[in-house]
Design an enzyme around this catalytic site. Structure first.
Site, PDB file in Angstrom:
ATOM      1  N   SER A 126     -12.558   6.032   7.654  1.00 22.50           N
ATOM      2  CA  SER A 126     -11.683   6.941   6.906  1.00 22.50           C
ATOM      3  C   SER A 126     -12.214   8.366   6.989  1.00 22.50           C
ATOM      4  CB  SER A 126     -11.666   6.481   5.448  1.00 22.50           C
ATOM      5  OG  SER A 126     -11.094   7.443   4.620  1.00 22.50           O
ATOM      6  N   TYR A 151     -16.254   3.738  -2.978  1.00 20.11           N
ATOM      7  CA  TYR A 151     -15.393   3.403  -1.838  1.00 20.11           C
ATOM      8  C   TYR A 151     -15.830   4.186  -0.595  1.00 20.11           C
ATOM      9  CZ  TYR A 151     -11.558   3.520   1.452  1.00 20.11           C
ATOM     10  OH  TYR A 151     -10.825   3.471   2.615  1.00 20.11           O
ATOM     11  N   LYS A 155     -17.567   2.944   3.249  1.00 20.37           N
ATOM     12  CA  LYS A 155     -17.158   3.284   4.626  1.00 20.37           C
ATOM     13  C   LYS A 155     -18.342   3.891   5.386  1.00 20.37           C
ATOM     14  CE  LYS A 155     -13.074   1.675   4.461  1.00 20.37           C
ATOM     15  NZ  LYS A 155     -12.749   0.470   5.216  1.00 20.37           N
TER      16      LYS A 155
HETATM   17  P1  NAD Z   1      -4.241  -2.800   2.154  1.00 21.00           P
HETATM   18  O1  NAD Z   1      -4.870  -3.087   0.839  1.00 21.00           O
HETATM   19  O2  NAD Z   1      -2.760  -2.691   2.208  1.00 21.00           O
HETATM   20  O3  NAD Z   1      -4.694  -3.901   3.221  1.00 21.00           O
HETATM   21  C1  NAD Z   1      -5.929  -4.542   3.167  1.00 21.00           C
HETATM   22  C2  NAD Z   1      -5.686  -6.039   3.318  1.00 21.00           C
HETATM   23  O4  NAD Z   1      -6.946  -6.709   3.318  1.00 21.00           O
HETATM   24  C3  NAD Z   1      -4.878  -6.621   2.160  1.00 21.00           C
HETATM   25  O5  NAD Z   1      -3.820  -7.420   2.688  1.00 21.00           O
HETATM   26  C4  NAD Z   1      -5.882  -7.501   1.399  1.00 21.00           C
HETATM   27  O6  NAD Z   1      -5.259  -8.635   0.826  1.00 21.00           O
HETATM   28  C5  NAD Z   1      -6.853  -7.857   2.509  1.00 21.00           C
HETATM   29  N1  NAD Z   1      -8.222  -8.146   2.064  1.00 21.00           N
HETATM   30  C6  NAD Z   1      -9.012  -7.431   1.236  1.00 21.00           C
HETATM   31  N2  NAD Z   1     -10.214  -8.017   1.107  1.00 21.00           N
HETATM   32  C7  NAD Z   1     -10.180  -9.141   1.877  1.00 21.00           C
HETATM   33  C8  NAD Z   1     -11.115 -10.155   2.182  1.00 21.00           C
HETATM   34  N3  NAD Z   1     -12.345 -10.171   1.637  1.00 21.00           N
HETATM   35  N4  NAD Z   1     -10.751 -11.142   3.019  1.00 21.00           N
HETATM   36  C9  NAD Z   1      -9.515 -11.171   3.573  1.00 21.00           C
HETATM   37  N5  NAD Z   1      -8.589 -10.222   3.330  1.00 21.00           N
HETATM   38  C10 NAD Z   1      -8.924  -9.227   2.485  1.00 21.00           C
HETATM   39  O7  NAD Z   1      -4.939  -1.484   2.723  1.00 21.00           O
HETATM   40  P2  NAD Z   1      -4.546  -0.573   3.960  1.00 21.00           P
HETATM   41  O8  NAD Z   1      -4.022   0.701   3.432  1.00 21.00           O
HETATM   42  O9  NAD Z   1      -3.760  -1.323   4.929  1.00 21.00           O
HETATM   43  O10 NAD Z   1      -5.992  -0.265   4.528  1.00 21.00           O
HETATM   44  C11 NAD Z   1      -6.552  -1.023   5.596  1.00 21.00           C
HETATM   45  C12 NAD Z   1      -7.936  -0.500   5.906  1.00 21.00           C
HETATM   46  O11 NAD Z   1      -7.850   0.884   6.242  1.00 21.00           O
HETATM   47  C13 NAD Z   1      -8.937  -0.600   4.767  1.00 21.00           C
HETATM   48  O12 NAD Z   1     -10.194  -0.895   5.315  1.00 21.00           O
HETATM   49  C14 NAD Z   1      -8.938   0.796   4.190  1.00 21.00           C
HETATM   50  O13 NAD Z   1     -10.135   1.096   3.545  1.00 21.00           O
HETATM   51  C15 NAD Z   1      -8.747   1.631   5.439  1.00 21.00           C
HETATM   52  N6  NAD Z   1      -8.163   2.960   5.198  1.00 21.00           N
HETATM   53  C16 NAD Z   1      -6.974   3.060   4.521  1.00 21.00           C
HETATM   54  C17 NAD Z   1      -6.424   4.325   4.300  1.00 21.00           C
HETATM   55  C18 NAD Z   1      -5.148   4.490   3.520  1.00 21.00           C
HETATM   56  O14 NAD Z   1      -4.883   5.589   3.048  1.00 21.00           O
HETATM   57  N7  NAD Z   1      -4.306   3.466   3.362  1.00 21.00           N
HETATM   58  C19 NAD Z   1      -7.071   5.463   4.798  1.00 21.00           C
HETATM   59  C20 NAD Z   1      -8.271   5.308   5.496  1.00 21.00           C
HETATM   60  C21 NAD Z   1      -8.812   4.038   5.686  1.00 21.00           C
HETATM   61  C1  WQD Z   2      -2.836  13.322  -1.145  1.00 20.15           C
HETATM   62  C2  WQD Z   2      -2.609  14.668  -1.803  1.00 20.15           C
HETATM   63  C3  WQD Z   2      -3.437  14.867  -4.047  1.00 20.15           C
HETATM   64  C4  WQD Z   2      -0.700  12.002  -5.871  1.00 20.15           C
HETATM   65  C5  WQD Z   2      -6.992   9.018  -0.587  1.00 20.15           C
HETATM   66  C6  WQD Z   2      -8.411   8.500  -0.592  1.00 20.15           C
HETATM   67  C7  WQD Z   2      -8.993   8.559   0.780  1.00 20.15           C
HETATM   68  C8  WQD Z   2      -8.090   7.902   1.824  1.00 20.15           C
HETATM   69  C9  WQD Z   2      -6.664   8.322   1.692  1.00 20.15           C
HETATM   70  C10 WQD Z   2      -8.794   5.660   2.294  1.00 20.15           C
HETATM   71  C11 WQD Z   2      -3.804  15.159  -2.598  1.00 20.15           C
HETATM   72  C12 WQD Z   2      -1.933  15.004  -4.014  1.00 20.15           C
HETATM   73  C13 WQD Z   2      -1.360  12.802  -4.949  1.00 20.15           C
HETATM   74  C14 WQD Z   2       0.070  12.611  -6.900  1.00 20.15           C
HETATM   75  C15 WQD Z   2      -0.487  14.765  -5.996  1.00 20.15           C
HETATM   76  N1  WQD Z   2      -8.051   6.480   1.681  1.00 20.15           N
HETATM   77  N2  WQD Z   2      -1.251  14.159  -5.008  1.00 20.15           N
HETATM   78  N3  WQD Z   2       0.163  13.983  -6.906  1.00 20.15           N
HETATM   79  O1  WQD Z   2      -6.535  12.002  -1.934  1.00 20.15           O
HETATM   80  O2  WQD Z   2      -6.107  12.484   0.498  1.00 20.15           O
HETATM   81  O3  WQD Z   2      -7.029  10.333  -0.122  1.00 20.15           O
HETATM   82  O4  WQD Z   2      -6.237   8.222   0.329  1.00 20.15           O
HETATM   83  O5  WQD Z   2      -9.768   5.828   2.964  1.00 20.15           O
HETATM   84  O6  WQD Z   2     -10.232   7.944   0.722  1.00 20.15           O
HETATM   85  O7  WQD Z   2      -9.182   9.290  -1.472  1.00 20.15           O
HETATM   86  O8  WQD Z   2      -4.645  10.845  -0.677  1.00 20.15           O
HETATM   87  O9  WQD Z   2      -2.319  10.280  -1.244  1.00 20.15           O
HETATM   88  O10 WQD Z   2      -4.070  10.257  -3.082  1.00 20.15           O
HETATM   89  O11 WQD Z   2      -3.337  12.421  -2.123  1.00 20.15           O
HETATM   90  O12 WQD Z   2      -0.376  16.003  -6.050  1.00 20.15           O
HETATM   91  O13 WQD Z   2       0.643  11.958  -7.763  1.00 20.15           O
HETATM   92  O14 WQD Z   2      -1.544  14.535  -2.743  1.00 20.15           O
HETATM   93  O15 WQD Z   2      -3.988  15.799  -4.948  1.00 20.15           O
HETATM   94  O16 WQD Z   2      -3.898  16.523  -2.410  1.00 20.15           O
HETATM   95  P1  WQD Z   2      -6.110  11.517  -0.612  1.00 20.15           P
HETATM   96  P2  WQD Z   2      -3.565  10.865  -1.819  1.00 20.15           P
END
Ligand code: NAD
Ligand code: WQD
Length: 343
Positions: A126, A151, A155
């Protein structure tokens, strides 16, 4: 067809990647404990792909059960490890659960990959590892900052583990670390998307739920930042584009082109402010969105967006879907959720 295990494949990014893998001629196999997803995702996948996707209801921390998946599905060509807990706020409340699930599951997976002779891993990292960056856009060489949450620390720890493993003599696991920026949107069919569990923390689900009348109004967290309109800047990448990046990474490994460990930013290379997202969404729906400006949210990064050059030059990966189109798919998905909730 080469089999790719997709841990967390029923989740938001995982399910879109399953679609992209299958469309690219791989056989994706889901390993998910459904802790943050629903079995109905499998129906959505069937509707999109016209075929059943194999799925195991297995916790990646359950080594014996997870081993069973590797053994049943051998030979496995590669693994994409999405499974993790991802809520920043919750990680402050339950840090041990985050270390156990996010770091613990990676260790179990790596031990099993060694044991079962599986050599290719794509890992979900991330942009959170960059913290508040000093210089924009961030490249893969931008320094990692002290983590802002457990969190974020998970990562960073997972990345460290994978880099240390790559240095170890005799290591035969190749890893591609993909650092995602902010994924948005849903499959154009509206059949899979981001499942809202409780009040969304992320911007786009909150926006679509407000437009649907599920939320009273959006609070924009601060307009006093040093950005073009004072609201925070993020790099919003369409989830379908992000899914494609995984297919390209897997293919690179199978082609034997990947180094021991490689790291790529996966973003658009452009930043948009929160207010730009709101305005673009209003254009997409043709309706004004109810919002008010509130105070800053603790821990928010003022501005971050990717330098996407490495992914373009090395992986040949470029995003294709613009913010406007991404938001349109998010809105379509929201309407699907509304129709489900109306029975
Ligand atoms: P999500 O929660 O929708 O998907 C994660 C999936 O993993 C879920 O279906 C959950 O049931 C499953 N899971 C969790 N722990 C498990 C375990 N121990 N065994 C088996 N399954 C398990 O999340 P997402 O948004 O799809 O994110 C996927 C990955 O990407 C994560 O590693 C997250 O940290 C990373 N990521 C997400 C974002 C974002 O903004 N969505 C940004 C950067 C990184
Ligand atoms: C985006 C922007 C808020 C909600 C998070 C995690 C990060 C990564 C992605 C996994 C920001 C603004 C949001 C609201 C708002 N996940 N906002 N009103 O903060 O970039 O990152 O998700 O790795 O680790 O921290 O994403 O979608 O929460 O926010 O104004 O009700 O929207 O301040 O600027 P963010 P976000």
């Amino acid at each position: 067809m080469k089999k790719i295990l997709v841990t967390g494949g029923a989740g938001y990014i995982g399910s879109h990647t399953v679609v992209a893998l299958q469309e690219a001629g791989f056989e994706p196999i889901i390993v998910d404990n459904f802790s943050n997803s629903h079995e109905s995702v499998l129906e959505g996948l069937r509707a999109i792909l016209g075929t059943e996707v194999k799925s195991y209801n297995v916790d990646c921390n359950d080594k014996a059960a997870f081993r069973g998946v590797f053994e049943t599905e051998a030979p496995v060509a590669g693994v994409i490890h999405f499974a993790a807990h991802k809520a920043v706020g919750e990680s402050l409340q339950k840090p041990l659960a985050y270390f156990q699930n996010n770091v613990g599951s990676l260790l179990v997976l790596l031990e099993l990959m060694q044991e079962q002779g599986v050599h290719n891993l794509v890992f979900s990292s991330s942009c959170t590892v960059y913290g508040v960056p000093d210089v924009l856009p961030v490249t893969e060489e931008t320094p990692i900052k002290p983590p802002s949450s457990p969190y974020a620390r998970t990562k960073q720890m997972c990345e460290d583990i994978l880099r240390d493993l790559a240095q170890a003599p005799g290591n035969d696991i190749k890893t591609i670390l993909l650092r995602y920026f902010n994924p948005i949107g849903a499959h154009p069919s509206g059949r899979i998307g981001e499942l809202p569990l409780g009040v969304p923390n992320n911007l786009v689900p909150f926006v679509t739920q407000t437009a649907a009348g599920w939320r009273e109004e959006l609070t924009v967290y601060g307009t006093d930042y040093d950005t073009p309109d004072g609201s925070c800047v993020r790099d919003y990448i369409y989830v379908g584009d992000l899914a494609r990046a995984h297919v390209v990474a897997v293919q690179r490994q199978l082609d034997g082109k990947a180094a021991e460990v490689e790291t790529f930013n996966v973003g658009t290379g452009r930043g948009n402010t929160v207010l730009e997202v709101v305005r673009t969404f209003e254009e997409v729906t043709g309706q004004p969105l109810k919002y008010r400006v509130g105070p800053r949210r603790t821990g928010d990064v003022p501005a971050i967006y990717a330098d996407a050059t490495q992914a373009a030059e090395v992986l040949g990966f470029r995003t294709e879907v613009e913010l406007r189109e991404g938001l349109a798919t998010a809105w379509r998905w929201q309407q699907h959720l509304v129709s489900l909730s109306n029975g």
